[in-house]
Design a protein around this motif. Structure first.
Motif, PDB file in Angstrom:
ATOM      1  N   TYR A  38       0.833  -1.196   0.000  1.00 42.66           N
ATOM      2  CA  TYR A  38       0.000   0.000   0.000  1.00 42.66           C
ATOM      3  C   TYR A  38       0.871   1.251   0.000  1.00 42.66           C
ATOM      4  CZ  TYR A  38      -4.127  -2.800   1.288  1.00 42.66           C
ATOM      5  OH  TYR A  38      -5.161  -3.708   1.304  1.00 42.66           O
ATOM      6  N   LEU A  39       0.385   2.253  -0.719  1.00 44.94           N
ATOM      7  CA  LEU A  39       0.992   3.582  -0.640  1.00 44.94           C
ATOM      8  C   LEU A  39       0.454   4.260   0.610  1.00 44.94           C
ATOM      9  CD1 LEU A  39       2.652   5.896  -1.891  1.00 44.94           C
ATOM     10  CD2 LEU A  39       0.615   6.537  -3.197  1.00 44.94           C
ATOM     11  N   ASP A  40       1.347   4.702   1.466  1.00 44.83           N
ATOM     12  CA  ASP A  40       0.945   5.231   2.772  1.00 44.83           C
ATOM     13  C   ASP A  40       1.115   6.743   2.813  1.00 44.83           C
ATOM     14  OD1 ASP A  40       0.425   5.779   5.393  1.00 44.83           O
ATOM     15  OD2 ASP A  40       2.085   4.622   6.223  1.00 44.83           O
ATOM     16  N   PHE A  41      -0.023   7.443   2.663  1.00 42.94           N
ATOM     17  CA  PHE A  41      -0.011   8.895   2.795  1.00 42.94           C
ATOM     18  C   PHE A  41      -0.552   9.326   4.158  1.00 42.94           C
ATOM     19  CE2 PHE A  41       0.197  10.836  -1.762  1.00 42.94           C
ATOM     20  CZ  PHE A  41       1.473  10.307  -1.896  1.00 42.94           C
ATOM     21  N   VAL A  42      -0.449   8.430   5.134  1.00 44.89           N
ATOM     22  CA  VAL A  42      -0.778   8.733   6.527  1.00 44.89           C
ATOM     23  C   VAL A  42       0.497   8.837   7.350  1.00 44.89           C
ATOM     24  CG1 VAL A  42      -1.974   7.961   8.594  1.00 44.89           C
ATOM     25  CG2 VAL A  42      -3.055   7.666   6.356  1.00 44.89           C
ATOM     26  N   GLN A  43       1.396   7.860   7.151  1.00 46.82           N
ATOM     27  CA  GLN A  43       2.711   7.854   7.788  1.00 46.82           C
ATOM     28  C   GLN A  43       2.641   8.034   9.305  1.00 46.82           C
ATOM     29  OE1 GLN A  43       5.818   7.183   6.505  1.00 46.82           O
ATOM     30  NE2 GLN A  43       4.877   6.674   4.541  1.00 46.82           N
ATOM     31  N   GLY A  44       1.788   7.201   9.921  1.00 44.98           N
ATOM     32  CA  GLY A  44       1.686   7.257  11.379  1.00 44.98           C
ATOM     33  C   GLY A  44       1.091   8.556  11.868  1.00 44.98           C
ATOM     34  N   ILE A  45       0.271   9.208  11.050  1.00 41.92           N
ATOM     35  CA  ILE A  45      -0.291  10.545  11.289  1.00 41.92           C
ATOM     36  C   ILE A  45       0.851  11.567  11.365  1.00 41.92           C
ATOM     37  CG2 ILE A  45      -1.978  11.915  12.569  1.00 41.92           C
ATOM     38  CD1 ILE A  45      -3.134   9.408  13.726  1.00 41.92           C
ATOM     39  N   THR A 386      -5.286   6.895   3.441  1.00 44.20           N
ATOM     40  CA  THR A 386      -5.522   8.322   3.610  1.00 44.20           C
ATOM     41  C   THR A 386      -6.051   8.584   5.014  1.00 44.20           C
ATOM     42  OG1 THR A 386      -7.778   8.157   2.744  1.00 44.20           O
ATOM     43  CG2 THR A 386      -6.020   8.675   1.163  1.00 44.20           C
ATOM     44  N   LEU A 387      -6.122   9.858   5.367  1.00 42.87           N
ATOM     45  CA  LEU A 387      -6.548  10.245   6.707  1.00 42.87           C
ATOM     46  C   LEU A 387      -7.515  11.408   6.611  1.00 42.87           C
ATOM     47  CD1 LEU A 387      -5.874   9.582   9.748  1.00 42.87           C
ATOM     48  CD2 LEU A 387      -4.258  11.476   9.653  1.00 42.87           C
ATOM     49  N   SER A 388      -8.623  11.335   7.348  1.00 39.42           N
ATOM     50  CA  SER A 388      -9.621  12.407   7.304  1.00 39.42           C
ATOM     51  C   SER A 388      -9.270  13.510   8.295  1.00 39.42           C
ATOM     52  CB  SER A 388     -11.014  11.865   7.609  1.00 39.42           C
ATOM     53  OG  SER A 388     -11.068  11.361   8.939  1.00 39.42           O
ATOM     54  N   CYS A 389      -9.984  14.630   8.191  1.00 44.75           N
ATOM     55  CA  CYS A 389      -9.837  15.727   9.133  1.00 44.75           C
ATOM     56  C   CYS A 389     -11.094  16.582   9.082  1.00 44.75           C
ATOM     57  CB  CYS A 389      -8.601  16.576   8.831  1.00 44.75           C
ATOM     58  SG  CYS A 389      -8.618  17.390   7.211  1.00 44.75           S
ATOM     59  N   GLY A 390     -11.212  17.512  10.018  1.00 41.78           N
ATOM     60  CA  GLY A 390     -12.375  18.385  10.086  1.00 41.78           C
ATOM     61  C   GLY A 390     -13.431  17.822  11.021  1.00 41.78           C
ATOM     62  N   ASN A 394     -15.079  15.763   6.691  1.00 37.36           N
ATOM     63  CA  ASN A 394     -15.239  15.938   5.249  1.00 37.36           C
ATOM     64  C   ASN A 394     -13.955  16.402   4.554  1.00 37.36           C
ATOM     65  OD1 ASN A 394     -15.571  18.503   6.568  1.00 37.36           O
ATOM     66  ND2 ASN A 394     -16.350  19.345   4.659  1.00 37.36           N
ATOM     67  N   GLY A 395     -12.825  16.209   5.210  1.00 36.55           N
ATOM     68  CA  GLY A 395     -11.551  16.570   4.605  1.00 36.55           C
ATOM     69  C   GLY A 395     -10.595  15.393   4.572  1.00 36.55           C
ATOM     70  N   ILE A 396      -9.753  15.360   3.568  1.00 34.39           N
ATOM     71  CA  ILE A 396      -8.675  14.364   3.488  1.00 34.39           C
ATOM     72  C   ILE A 396      -7.353  15.117   3.547  1.00 34.39           C
ATOM     73  CG2 ILE A 396      -7.448  12.762   1.967  1.00 34.39           C
ATOM     74  CD1 ILE A 396     -10.084  11.668   1.055  1.00 34.39           C
ATOM     75  N   ARG A 397      -6.526  14.757   4.514  1.00 33.81           N
ATOM     76  CA  ARG A 397      -5.216  15.404   4.653  1.00 33.81           C
ATOM     77  C   ARG A 397      -4.139  14.502   4.061  1.00 33.81           C
ATOM     78  NH1 ARG A 397      -4.651  15.038  11.337  1.00 33.81           N
ATOM     79  NH2 ARG A 397      -6.440  13.671  11.600  1.00 33.81           N
ATOM     80  N   PHE A 398      -3.159  15.115   3.483  1.00 30.50           N
ATOM     81  CA  PHE A 398      -2.045  14.395   2.871  1.00 30.50           C
ATOM     82  C   PHE A 398      -0.831  14.540   3.777  1.00 30.50           C
ATOM     83  CE2 PHE A 398      -5.024  15.369  -0.408  1.00 30.50           C
ATOM     84  CZ  PHE A 398      -5.010  14.274  -1.252  1.00 30.50           C
ATOM     85  N   ALA A 399      -0.365  13.430   4.299  1.00 28.95           N
ATOM     86  CA  ALA A 399       0.760  13.442   5.244  1.00 28.95           C
ATOM     87  C   ALA A 399       1.896  12.571   4.718  1.00 28.95           C
ATOM     88  CB  ALA A 399       0.302  12.975   6.626  1.00 28.95           C
TER      89      ALA A 399
END
Length: 427
Positions: A38-45, A386-390, A394-399
């Motif tokens: 998997y491509l990890d754009f969360v990276q442990g938050i 991916t990781l949500s926010c808000g 309703n947001g997706i954050r890129f980490a």
């Protein structure tokens, strides 16, 4: 191995974003026990500043583990921990040169509150709606990003007051950035006028850029205004840089984007390359009022974590990380803005550097948490985390890691657009 076989042994209090059982990670990728990549754009938050298992950091950890794993920093000193404190003093702004090491973000929040109260002799803390500072009793008492974190926890720590942060959902409709900032400054003044007498307030605690609250970047005039109000009343300003700091915005700390130096700063997440570490940082004068024994920790300042932390800072310099974050962040933001123009469900793209988020809304501007969840589900089906926010989710954050390549960003953007395109026609 299946997650369901182990659920009975784990408290449900820890929410799980996926049921993946991950065996290994390298750079931007993780691999499950089933061999799925998997491509990890969360990276442990936003914890793995240089990606999973960055080789020089791994080697620093191995070397230190062969010497000493722990002995408690309140009993003895460790070369790596002393060195990390000195290195931090070299990159923190102004005279924020005195460090108290702890283990996680919430713990550093608690420490910062205690320090502010000890120094001022006051008890009041003003925090912002939309903020997230952790889930210990002290940290959750100043967290205002979602009522679920505070549910059934009352009574909490006393002397806490909340005022709005200049995000779209906390201000009058159709206000622009400057108007939102002015509105929230007025509300802060009203809080001091009607609820919390200034002479009783120890600190204003804020994220210079809100994280879980939606990656909200305030107007520079707002941050300066908060600083001026604190100066006027002798109130300490605490910046929570746990997620926004350590290069994430293209500056070493997010507060530098606003040319404001706080009195106290909390750092964490990216500090030790994936190991649990955080810190409270302040001036020597403020720290001197935190007398021996007024705060403590068994594992804070761990020599292995510190060895990793020293190597992270070495790599930041060697790889010119801040410059790379600004370049890669500008590229990612431009690409996301193109998607915003193409897909109306993307209401907003915001952030600085590689601290970026997309907000999903319906045509009337109503937050679309269900759309966001659908996009995340399709991303996961296509092997991207991916990781949500808000507060509305309703947001997706890129980490992504701070050393992420353009090719890897493009890979993630292809998956993200595929998910958005799949959801868009449903509207």
């Amino acid at each position: 191995m299946k997650f369901d076989d182990y659920k009975e042994y784990l408290s449900p209090a820890l929410a799980k974003a996926t049921d993946l059982i991950v065996e290994k990670g390298q750079g931007c990728y993780i691999t499950t026990v089933d061999g799925e990549r998997y491509l990890d754009f969360v990276q442990g938050i936003a914890v793995n500043a240089l990606g999973h298992c960055y080789p020089p950091v791994v080697e620093a950890i191995k070397e230190q583990c062969g010497k000493l794993i722990d002995g408690s920093f309140n009993v003895m000193n460790f070369p790596t921990t002393l060195m990390l404190a000195k290195k931090l003093a070299a990159v923190t702004p102004g005279r924020l040169n005195s460090v108290f090491f702890s283990n996680g973000g919430a713990e550093s929040t608690d420490g910062a509150i205690k320090l502010a109260r000890a120094y001022t002799g006051r008890t009041g803390i003003i925090a912002f709606k939309g903020s997230f500072h952790g889930r210990t009793m002290g940290a959750v008492s100043v967290t205002g990003s979602n009522s679920k974190y505070r549910k059934y926890c009352e009574p909490m720590m006393g002397g806490v007051y909340f005022t709005p942060y200049p995000s779209r959902d906390l201000c009058p409709d159709r206000y622009n950035e400057e108007q939102r900032g002015a509105f929230c400054l007025k509300e802060l003044e009203n809080t001091l006028k009607y609820l919390a007498a200034p002479e009783t307030v120890a600190a204003v605690l804020m994220e210079p850029i809100q994280g879980e609250g939606g990656y909200v970047v305030p107007a520079k005039s707002f941050v300066k205004g908060v600083h001026d109000i604190c100066t006027k009343y002798g109130i300490l300003l605490i910046f929570d840089e746990i997620q926004s700091g350590y290069g994430r915005t293209g500056k070493m700390f997010a507060g530098e984007n606003f040319d404001i130096i706080p009195d106290i700063m909390t750092i964490g997440k990216a500090i030790a390359g994936g190991l649990p570490m955080s810190a409270v940082v302040s001036t020597p004068e403020i720290m001197e009022e935190w007398h021996a024994g007024m705060h403590g920790t068994t594992f804070g300042g761990n020599p292995v974590c510190a060895a990793a932390g020293c190597e992270v800072l070495r790599q930041f310099e060697a790889l010119h990380i801040l410059e790379h974050v600004r370049e890669a962040g500008a590229y990612l933001q431009n690409r996301l803005m193109e998607l915003k123009e193409k897909y109306p469900i993307i209401y907003d793209v915001r952030g600085l550097g590689l601290m970026l988020a997309c907000e999903f809304s319906y045509a009337d501007g109503t937050p679309a948490g269900d759309i966001c969840r659908a996009v995340q589900r399709i991303c996961l089906e296509n092997h991207m985390l991916t990781l949500s926010c808000g507060v509305e989710g309703n947001g997706i954050r890129f980490a992504a890691p701070l050393n992420v390549t353009i090719d890897t960003l493009d890979e993630g953007l292809r998956i993200f657009e595929k998910a958005v395109a799949a959801v868009q026609p449903v509207l």
